[in-house]
Design a protein around this motif. Structure first.
Motif, PDB file in Angstrom:
ATOM      1  N   ILE A  90     -14.385  50.089  16.518  1.00 46.51           N
ATOM      2  CA  ILE A  90     -13.079  50.425  17.077  1.00 46.51           C
ATOM      3  C   ILE A  90     -12.182  49.191  16.996  1.00 46.51           C
ATOM      4  O   ILE A  90     -12.629  48.072  17.270  1.00 46.51           O
ATOM      5  N   SER A  91     -10.934  49.399  16.645  1.00 49.08           N
ATOM      6  CA  SER A  91      -9.960  48.316  16.667  1.00 49.08           C
ATOM      7  C   SER A  91      -8.624  48.878  17.110  1.00 49.08           C
ATOM      8  O   SER A  91      -8.370  50.081  17.028  1.00 49.08           O
ATOM      9  N   GLY A  92      -7.754  48.018  17.579  1.00 43.14           N
ATOM     10  CA  GLY A  92      -6.446  48.449  18.040  1.00 43.14           C
ATOM     11  C   GLY A  92      -5.804  47.345  18.852  1.00 43.14           C
ATOM     12  O   GLY A  92      -6.083  46.157  18.641  1.00 43.14           O
ATOM     13  N   SER A  93      -4.955  47.724  19.789  1.00 42.43           N
ATOM     14  CA  SER A  93      -4.346  46.748  20.689  1.00 42.43           C
ATOM     15  C   SER A  93      -4.247  47.361  22.079  1.00 42.43           C
ATOM     16  O   SER A  93      -4.109  48.584  22.233  1.00 42.43           O
ATOM     17  N   TRP A  94      -4.339  46.530  23.078  1.00 47.77           N
ATOM     18  CA  TRP A  94      -4.266  46.937  24.484  1.00 47.77           C
ATOM     19  C   TRP A  94      -3.301  45.988  25.182  1.00 47.77           C
ATOM     20  O   TRP A  94      -3.507  44.783  25.175  1.00 47.77           O
ATOM     21  N   ARG A  95      -2.224  46.550  25.707  1.00 52.92           N
ATOM     22  CA  ARG A  95      -1.192  45.735  26.346  1.00 52.92           C
ATOM     23  C   ARG A  95      -0.722  44.612  25.426  1.00 52.92           C
ATOM     24  O   ARG A  95      -0.448  43.493  25.865  1.00 52.92           O
ATOM     25  N   GLY A  96      -0.692  44.930  24.138  1.00 53.47           N
ATOM     26  CA  GLY A  96      -0.251  43.960  23.143  1.00 53.47           C
ATOM     27  C   GLY A  96      -1.321  43.013  22.643  1.00 53.47           C
ATOM     28  O   GLY A  96      -1.048  42.187  21.772  1.00 53.47           O
ATOM     29  N   LEU A  97      -2.571  43.132  23.151  1.00 55.23           N
ATOM     30  CA  LEU A  97      -3.657  42.244  22.728  1.00 55.23           C
ATOM     31  C   LEU A  97      -4.504  42.948  21.673  1.00 55.23           C
ATOM     32  O   LEU A  97      -5.110  43.983  21.956  1.00 55.23           O
ATOM     33  N   PRO A  98      -4.601  42.407  20.461  1.00 59.67           N
ATOM     34  CA  PRO A  98      -5.472  43.015  19.444  1.00 59.67           C
ATOM     35  C   PRO A  98      -6.941  42.879  19.846  1.00 59.67           C
ATOM     36  O   PRO A  98      -7.346  41.897  20.472  1.00 59.67           O
ATOM     37  N   PHE A  99      -7.744  43.875  19.458  1.00 65.71           N
ATOM     38  CA  PHE A  99      -9.166  43.840  19.779  1.00 65.71           C
ATOM     39  C   PHE A  99      -9.963  44.504  18.671  1.00 65.71           C
ATOM     40  O   PHE A  99      -9.434  45.263  17.860  1.00 65.71           O
ATOM     41  N   SER A 100     -11.269  44.217  18.668  1.00 69.12           N
ATOM     42  CA  SER A 100     -12.198  44.906  17.773  1.00 69.12           C
ATOM     43  C   SER A 100     -13.582  44.904  18.389  1.00 69.12           C
ATOM     44  O   SER A 100     -13.948  44.025  19.165  1.00 69.12           O
ATOM     45  N   THR A 101     -14.354  45.933  18.015  1.00 67.44           N
ATOM     46  CA  THR A 101     -15.761  46.012  18.390  1.00 67.44           C
ATOM     47  C   THR A 101     -16.508  46.740  17.282  1.00 67.44           C
ATOM     48  O   THR A 101     -15.881  47.209  16.317  1.00 67.44           O
TER      49      THR A 101
END
Length: 272
Positions: free
Chosen positions: A198-209
């Motif tokens: 999964i990847s995306g952004s949360w509250r403007g913070l990019p993330f991945s797992t």
């Protein structure tokens, strides 16, 4: 360019013991072998928790033995299936802050990596208390003007899979308080726990797992439930046997790339 390996959720059990029909240690050995064969120049390896399935000194000793061939430093985060004391006994140099949490920092030419502890004994969901948040706030303040990468086990937000959303970081207020003054310097968040790419952004913070190295969580989206609804309904977690992989992360001044490397697909290559 900084290159490092991200893998997650190996869930080691006993030697030659199966978990959900597969041998976690055999799969982790296959992962290590692939890293050695194809990514041996990485600066370090990050493992974001659930190092073992039920803790225990034997499982952590097996983890240490399995990771030993890696030529680069290995940085370990703790997951809800792990035990801090067993982790520190097997890896005496693993992270430990002043309160005993598995938290630490890794300084690199491309920025600061902060490894966080989101576990609480007896809880499968994530916990991040004020003491842990105070440590995070202090590390961020000491890293002003440097890029920061956050590394943790539980995501601090829902991912749309009801069974996992009841097991996220349920109370994210201390986490949000700690990062609020420093949002601009946080470039990416790496986490585990979900066993899904999964990847995306949360509250403007990019993330991945990523997928775990042994077993996966099935992609059961269905109708969206809030984390509170998922808890109230005790939404089940469904597993699946999908191909495992690890992440090869490349970082430059203006770029963060996360490649997913399947390590059981075979070495064959051909022209397209």
């Amino acid at each position: 360019m900084l290159k490092f390996i991200h893998l997650t959720d190996p869930h080691l059990v006993g030697r030659n013991e199966a978990l959900y029909g597969t041998d976690p240690a055999w799969r982790l050995r296959a992962c290590v072998a692939d890293i050695l064969a194809t990514q041996g120049d990485a600066a370090f390896c990050l493992i974001t928790g659930d190092l073992t399935h039920r803790g225990g000194s034997d499982a952590f000793a097996l983890l240490r033995e399995t990771l030993q061939p890696l030529p680069m430093p290995v940085h370990l985060a703790v997951g809800n299936h792990d035990d801090r004391d067993d982790l520190h006994a097997a890896f005496p140099d693993s992270f430990r802050d002043a309160d005993g949490f598995v938290q630490g920092r890794v300084d690199t030419p491309e920025g600061v990596f902060l490894i966080l502890d989101t576990t609480e004994p007896g809880c499968s969901h994530g916990v991040f208390c004020d003491r842990r948040a105070d440590w995070l706030a202090r590390m961020l303040a000491e890293s002003v003007a440097r890029p920061v990468y956050l590394c943790l086990h539980h995501p601090p937000f829902p991912v749309g899979i009801p069974g996992m959303d009841r097991l996220t970081l349920r109370e994210s207020t201390p986490f949000l308080r700690a990062i609020a003054p420093h949002r601009a310097q946080i470039r990416h968040m790496f986490f585990g726990h979900v066993h899904r790419p999964i990847s995306g952004s949360w509250r403007g913070l990019p993330f991945s797992t990523l997928h775990g190295t042994n077993h996966q969580v099935a992609l059961t989206l269905g109708g969206y439930l809030s984390p509170a609804q998922a808890v109230a309904e005790n939404a089940p977690v469904w597993g699946s046997h999908e191909a495992p992989h690890y992440g090869v992360v490349l970082i430059e001044d203006d770029l963060v790339l996360v490649h997913q490397r399947p390590f059981m697909a075979g070495p064959e290559r051909f022209h397209l």
